[in-house]
Design an enzyme around this catalytic site. Structure first.
Site, PDB file in Angstrom:
ATOM      1  N   ASN A 273      64.633   0.547  47.181  1.00 34.28           N
ATOM      2  CA  ASN A 273      65.740   1.198  47.861  1.00 34.28           C
ATOM      3  C   ASN A 273      66.979   0.053  48.222  1.00 34.28           C
ATOM      4  OD1 ASN A 273      64.368   0.063  49.828  1.00 34.28           O
ATOM      5  ND2 ASN A 273      65.165   1.480  51.539  1.00 34.28           N
ATOM      6  N   TYR A 274      66.578  -1.036  48.173  1.00 33.72           N
ATOM      7  CA  TYR A 274      67.581  -2.262  48.613  1.00 33.72           C
ATOM      8  C   TYR A 274      67.850  -3.127  47.634  1.00 33.72           C
ATOM      9  CZ  TYR A 274      69.159  -5.420  52.058  1.00 33.72           C
ATOM     10  OH  TYR A 274      69.903  -6.687  52.792  1.00 33.72           O
TER      11      TYR A 274
ATOM     12  N   LYS B 177      64.319  -9.449  88.173  1.00 33.52           N
ATOM     13  CA  LYS B 177      63.363  -8.721  88.622  1.00 33.52           C
ATOM     14  C   LYS B 177      63.462  -7.209  88.630  1.00 33.52           C
ATOM     15  CE  LYS B 177      61.991  -8.767  92.997  1.00 33.52           C
ATOM     16  NZ  LYS B 177      61.032  -9.318  94.123  1.00 33.52           N
TER      17      LYS B 177
ATOM     18  N   GLU C   4      59.052 -11.669 109.476  1.00 30.99           N
ATOM     19  CA  GLU C   4      58.649 -11.931 108.128  1.00 30.99           C
ATOM     20  C   GLU C   4      57.260 -12.779 108.254  1.00 30.99           C
ATOM     21  OE1 GLU C   4      60.373 -10.888 105.360  1.00 30.99           O
ATOM     22  OE2 GLU C   4      60.757  -9.464 107.042  1.00 30.99           O
TER      23      GLU C   4
ATOM     24  N   ARG D  45      59.608 -15.373  92.137  1.00 29.09           N
ATOM     25  CA  ARG D  45      58.240 -15.361  91.910  1.00 29.09           C
ATOM     26  C   ARG D  45      57.565 -14.790  90.534  1.00 29.09           C
ATOM     27  NH1 ARG D  45      57.427 -13.163  97.940  1.00 29.09           N
ATOM     28  NH2 ARG D  45      59.560 -12.670  97.503  1.00 29.09           N
TER      29      ARG D  45
ATOM     30  N   GLY E  34      68.592  -9.658  94.303  1.00 27.62           N
ATOM     31  CA  GLY E  34      67.545 -10.906  94.385  1.00 27.62           C
ATOM     32  C   GLY E  34      67.216 -11.273  92.786  1.00 27.62           C
TER      33      GLY E  34
ATOM     34  N   LEU F  87      68.801  -2.217  97.403  1.00 32.72           N
ATOM     35  CA  LEU F  87      68.992  -3.576  97.375  1.00 32.72           C
ATOM     36  C   LEU F  87      68.428  -4.213  95.866  1.00 32.72           C
ATOM     37  CD1 LEU F  87      68.358  -4.525 101.108  1.00 32.72           C
ATOM     38  CD2 LEU F  87      70.517  -3.572  99.864  1.00 32.72           C
TER      39      LEU F  87
HETATM   40  C1  UD1 Z   1      61.182  -7.785 102.118  1.00 36.74           C
HETATM   41  C2  UD1 Z   1      61.387  -7.611 103.516  1.00 36.74           C
HETATM   42  C3  UD1 Z   1      59.892  -7.544 104.141  1.00 36.74           C
HETATM   43  C4  UD1 Z   1      59.196  -6.420 103.503  1.00 36.74           C
HETATM   44  C5  UD1 Z   1      59.099  -6.449 102.016  1.00 36.74           C
HETATM   45  C6  UD1 Z   1      58.633  -5.101 101.566  1.00 36.74           C
HETATM   46  C7  UD1 Z   1      63.425  -8.773 104.324  1.00 36.74           C
HETATM   47  C8  UD1 Z   1      64.005  -9.920 104.956  1.00 36.74           C
HETATM   48  N1  UD1 Z   1      61.918  -8.686 104.441  1.00 36.74           N
HETATM   49  O1  UD1 Z   1      60.789  -9.050 101.598  1.00 36.74           O
HETATM   50  O2  UD1 Z   1      59.893  -7.553 105.541  1.00 36.74           O
HETATM   51  O3  UD1 Z   1      57.642  -6.385 104.080  1.00 36.74           O
HETATM   52  O4  UD1 Z   1      60.610  -6.626 101.651  1.00 36.74           O
HETATM   53  O5  UD1 Z   1      58.551  -5.408  99.852  1.00 36.74           O
HETATM   54  O6  UD1 Z   1      64.135  -7.746 104.270  1.00 36.74           O
HETATM   55  N2  UD1 Z   1      67.827  -8.634  97.831  1.00 36.74           N
HETATM   56  C9  UD1 Z   1      69.075  -8.654  97.589  1.00 36.74           C
HETATM   57  N3  UD1 Z   1      69.818  -9.555  98.135  1.00 36.74           N
HETATM   58  C10 UD1 Z   1      69.390 -10.761  98.717  1.00 36.74           C
HETATM   59  C11 UD1 Z   1      68.229 -10.860  98.785  1.00 36.74           C
HETATM   60  C12 UD1 Z   1      67.240  -9.471  98.404  1.00 36.74           C
HETATM   61  O7  UD1 Z   1      69.741  -7.618  97.198  1.00 36.74           O
HETATM   62  O8  UD1 Z   1      70.192 -11.511  99.168  1.00 36.74           O
HETATM   63  C13 UD1 Z   1      66.850  -7.435  97.144  1.00 36.74           C
HETATM   64  C14 UD1 Z   1      66.165  -7.819  96.163  1.00 36.74           C
HETATM   65  O9  UD1 Z   1      66.459  -7.723  94.920  1.00 36.74           O
HETATM   66  C15 UD1 Z   1      64.819  -6.818  96.506  1.00 36.74           C
HETATM   67  C16 UD1 Z   1      64.831  -6.612  97.877  1.00 36.74           C
HETATM   68  O10 UD1 Z   1      66.202  -6.951  98.370  1.00 36.74           O
HETATM   69  O11 UD1 Z   1      64.932  -5.833  95.712  1.00 36.74           O
HETATM   70  C17 UD1 Z   1      63.923  -7.345  98.814  1.00 36.74           C
HETATM   71  O12 UD1 Z   1      64.019  -8.842  98.409  1.00 36.74           O
HETATM   72  P1  UD1 Z   1      62.686  -9.814  98.666  1.00 36.74           P
HETATM   73  O13 UD1 Z   1      63.285 -11.075  98.309  1.00 36.74           O
HETATM   74  O14 UD1 Z   1      61.673  -9.359  97.410  1.00 36.74           O
HETATM   75  O15 UD1 Z   1      62.220  -9.494 100.137  1.00 36.74           O
HETATM   76  P2  UD1 Z   1      60.685  -9.793 100.553  1.00 36.74           P
HETATM   77  O16 UD1 Z   1      60.327 -10.978 100.675  1.00 36.74           O
HETATM   78  O17 UD1 Z   1      59.781  -9.048  99.413  1.00 36.74           O
HETATM   79 CA    CA Z   2      59.835  -7.903  97.917  1.00 37.72          CA
END
Ligand code: UD1
Ligand code: CA
Length: 463
Positions: A392-393, A30, A160, A23, A19, A16
């Protein structure tokens, strides 16, 4: 763990990475932020590959084409998540491409340092039919989902951070984000997700409660090394992981026999290979692929990128070396700049404030002070005098210079390219040569020195 003995179901990995990473407060998505010289996502893909899965799917979205373009050769299939509606929604985008009989391992693009062994252990623990969940106890659990267990210690659900009660926030066991489960089951659970939570997102973490409800066992594996499960949400966490990478790489170097003046002050952002008894002083940075021969000595404050340095070569402090092939027994610096396509034969000396670019220098040649050697073929035993510049240039094109063996160029000479200097030629100090310089002779190309007899300095009229 009898299950692991039966023929395991094929493995599909979903990363995944859609995102935005608000932050980070950065224009760069990211998952492209660099860690130890590689984008975060690259780390995750590289680790995923070590598990030899049937397929790796990367869910991308924020920064879209930029993310794909940054990893053009990655052996993955890309799935677009147009709107970032949560981690559950993200996984859902990849599911149509995954057959029912596969196991799905979910990795997060922002959890870059998970190791092969931990993941392998989790996959084996889950077997074919159960769910495996990787958990960790972090020193600072802020931001992570918390693992809720029942009185018997069985995992019930994940809450969460933003949705957790004060009591749940006190739970120390956190979700790392990594889980593995049967594709058919996950498909069903994902279909049931709602966004009824504080963030209005479809949380992947909610599939755990669904698994429990459907009486599918959830096996949690508490990682022994929480540092490797650390997620990168902000630059403080990124810096923490960079530190960890530094410690890992310097420890490896020390154990492999390299002397580091201070392991905390060497950065390897790429791969460093080396011979025996190499010494590296403080504040040295290596980037890309660097190879150091036996007994190479790198002085303080150097940056070496994508270069090879031969045995017994000494690099004095504060040099910038990139894309160079430096032979054995050379002396470089201090304060030298050796640029791409510089090839130095054995025993070449490049001294302070000397710049070498796209030039070959033959054995024993020296440019010890304040010189520019660019687009040139320089023979052996050549002495390039202080202040020699190869022009050279011409403002439009770069031209080549050929200098034969045993040439000496005097201080402050300018060689206007294209030009050939014959073997054994001597160019007098202060000369600007624009035509071929014959070998074995002295060539002077400067204004004659004359003295005006009886000349008097002008004087101001008395007031
Ligand atoms: C997430 C977990 C949390 C865990 C933490 C660990 C969920 C709801 N929460 O929280 O329980 O402790 O990771 O690091 O899963 N992403 C997508 N599409 C989206 C949203 C996110 O691809 O719509 C990807 C982001 O790019 C990232 C990852 O999923 O690589 C995690 O997303 P992020 O928003 O960072 O979740 P956390 O709040 O860290
Ligand atoms: Ca995260």
């Amino acid at each position: 763990m009898a299950k692991a003995v039966t023929r395991p179901a094929p493995l599909s990995i979903v990363v995944l990475a859609a995102g935005e990473g608000k932050r980070m407060r950065s224009a760069l998505p990211k998952v492209l932020q660099p860690l130890a010289g590689r984008p975060l996502l690259q780390h995750v893909i590289d680790t995923a590959r070590t598990l030899a899965p049937s397929a790796i799917h990367v869910v991308y979205g924020h920064g879209g084409e930029r993310v794909r373009a940054a990893l053009p050769d990655a052996p993955v299939s890309w799935t677009l998540q147009e709107q970032q509606l949560g981690t559950g929604h993200a996984l859902l985008q990849a599911m149509p491409q995954i057959p029912d009989d596969h196991r799905v391992l979910v990795l997060y693009g922002d959890v870059p340092l998970l190791g092969h062994d931990t993941l392998r252990q989790l996959i084996d623990l889950a077997g074919t039919d159960a769910v495996g969940l990787l958990t960790a106890r972090f020193a600072d659990p802020a931001g992570y989902g918390r693992i809720v267990r029942n009185a018997r210690g069985l995992v019930q659900k994940i809450v969460e951070h933003k949705d957790a009660s004060t009591r749940q926030l006190a739970l120390r066991e956190c979700n790392t984000g990594v889980l593995v489960g049967p594709a058919r089951r996950l498909r069903g659970w994902l279909a049931r997700l709602t966004s009824a939570n504080r963030q209005g997102e479809y949380y992947l973490t909610d599939v755990i409660a669904s698994a429990v409800k459907d009486q599918v066992p959830v096996h949690a594996l508490l990682t022994a090394e929480p540092a490797e499960a650390t997620g990168v949400n902000d630059r403080a966490q990124l810096a923490e992981l960079e530190n960890l990478c530094r410690l890992r790489s310097t420890r490896e170097l020390l154990l492999a026999g390299v002397t580091l003046a201070d392991p905390a002050r060497v950065d390897v952002r790429g791969t460093l290979t080396h011979g025996q008894d190499v010494f590296i002083d403080v504040n040295v940075i290596f980037e890309g692929r660097v190879a150091l021969g036996d007994r190479v000595h790198i002085g303080a404050g150097c940056l070496v990128r994508d270069s090879e340095i031969g045995a017994d070569t000494q690099v004095h402090p504060h040099c910038l070396i990139e894309g160079a092939l430096i032979g054995p027994d050379c002396r470089i610096g201090p304060f030298a700049r050796v640029r791409p396509a510089a090839t130095l034969a054995p025993e070449v000396h490049i001294g302070n404030f000397v710049e070498v670019k796209n030039a070959q220098l033959g054995a024993g040649s020296k440019a010890n002070h304040l010189a520019y050697v660019g687009d040139a073929e320089v023979g052996s035993r050549v002495n390039i005098g202080a202040g020699t510049i190869i022009a050279n240039y011409d403002g439009a094109a770069k031209h080549r210079t050929t200098i034969g063996d045993d040439v000496h160029t005097g201080s402050n000479s300018v060689l206007v390219a294209p030009i050939i200097v014959g073997a054994g030629a001597t160019i007098a100090a202060g000369s600007t040569v624009t035509r071929e310089v014959p070998g074995g002779k002295l060539t002077i190309a400067r204004a004659q020195q004359t003295t005006i007899e009886g000349w008097q300095r002008p004087v101001k009229p008395a007031k």
